[in-house]
Design a protein around this motif. Sequence first.
Motif, PDB file in Angstrom:
ATOM      1  N   UNK A  10       0.830  -1.209   0.000  1.00 24.18           N
ATOM      2  CA  UNK A  10       0.000   0.000   0.000  1.00 24.18           C
ATOM      3  C   UNK A  10       0.861   1.254   0.000  1.00 24.18           C
ATOM      4  N   UNK A  11       1.851   1.323   0.881  1.00 25.71           N
ATOM      5  CA  UNK A  11       2.682   2.525   0.982  1.00 25.71           C
ATOM      6  C   UNK A  11       3.534   2.733  -0.261  1.00 25.71           C
ATOM      7  N   UNK A  12       4.043   1.662  -0.841  1.00 27.53           N
ATOM      8  CA  UNK A  12       4.858   1.791  -2.049  1.00 27.53           C
ATOM      9  C   UNK A  12       4.010   2.251  -3.226  1.00 27.53           C
ATOM     10  N   UNK A  13       2.765   1.807  -3.289  1.00 30.60           N
ATOM     11  CA  UNK A  13       1.933   2.168  -4.432  1.00 30.60           C
ATOM     12  C   UNK A  13       1.254   3.520  -4.289  1.00 30.60           C
ATOM     13  N   UNK A  14       1.128   4.060  -3.085  1.00 29.70           N
ATOM     14  CA  UNK A  14       0.405   5.321  -2.911  1.00 29.70           C
ATOM     15  C   UNK A  14       1.268   6.467  -2.403  1.00 29.70           C
ATOM     16  N   UNK A  15       2.534   6.252  -2.134  1.00 25.45           N
ATOM     17  CA  UNK A  15       3.406   7.319  -1.664  1.00 25.45           C
ATOM     18  C   UNK A  15       4.700   7.297  -2.477  1.00 25.45           C
ATOM     19  N   UNK A  16       5.609   8.174  -2.137  1.00 23.02           N
ATOM     20  CA  UNK A  16       6.893   8.236  -2.817  1.00 23.02           C
ATOM     21  C   UNK A  16       7.870   7.156  -2.331  1.00 23.02           C
ATOM     22  N   UNK A  17       7.443   6.288  -1.438  1.00 23.94           N
ATOM     23  CA  UNK A  17       8.334   5.210  -0.989  1.00 23.94           C
ATOM     24  C   UNK A  17       8.705   4.262  -2.130  1.00 23.94           C
ATOM     25  N   UNK A  18       7.906   4.249  -3.187  1.00 24.23           N
ATOM     26  CA  UNK A  18       8.238   3.428  -4.356  1.00 24.23           C
ATOM     27  C   UNK A  18       9.527   3.870  -5.012  1.00 24.23           C
ATOM     28  N   UNK A  19       9.920   5.124  -4.774  1.00 23.51           N
ATOM     29  CA  UNK A  19      11.186   5.616  -5.324  1.00 23.51           C
ATOM     30  C   UNK A  19      12.380   4.870  -4.728  1.00 23.51           C
TER      31      UNK A  19
END
Length: 129
Positions: A10-19
């Motif tokens: 969830x956090x990777x897909x909805x925030x900049x943590x995917x960077x």
Amino acid sequence: MVTILLLSVYLISTTELGQLLKFPMLVEHYFEHKEKNPEVTVLQFLEIHYAGNHLENHPHDEDYKEDQKLPFIIHNDLLTVSFILSKPIFLEPDALKTYNSSRKKIAVRDEVFIPAIYLSGIWQPPKSC
């Protein structure tokens, strides 16, 4: 473990943590710069790519496409929330339809006597003819 996995997705897909998933590209790109110029340090590399405006410090060059793949160079709008406000509906008591008294009155249980023998006949299985 499942909770941590779902929270991470969830956090990777909805925030900049995917960077942060692009971090290996940053390391690989640093080593490419290190091959071209052995004197470049990690801090100099980060300053070239991240200090101030990226285009001012490191303009279009032969590795511009690779620079755009580095983490936190390009920011994406991952989550958009829209609110729609509708006009409020006001109901005025005068505008409501009143009960038509000419209709049949619905009987209340206390007003009608139904013998118990008829009520018990409802729950009987059908009889063959």
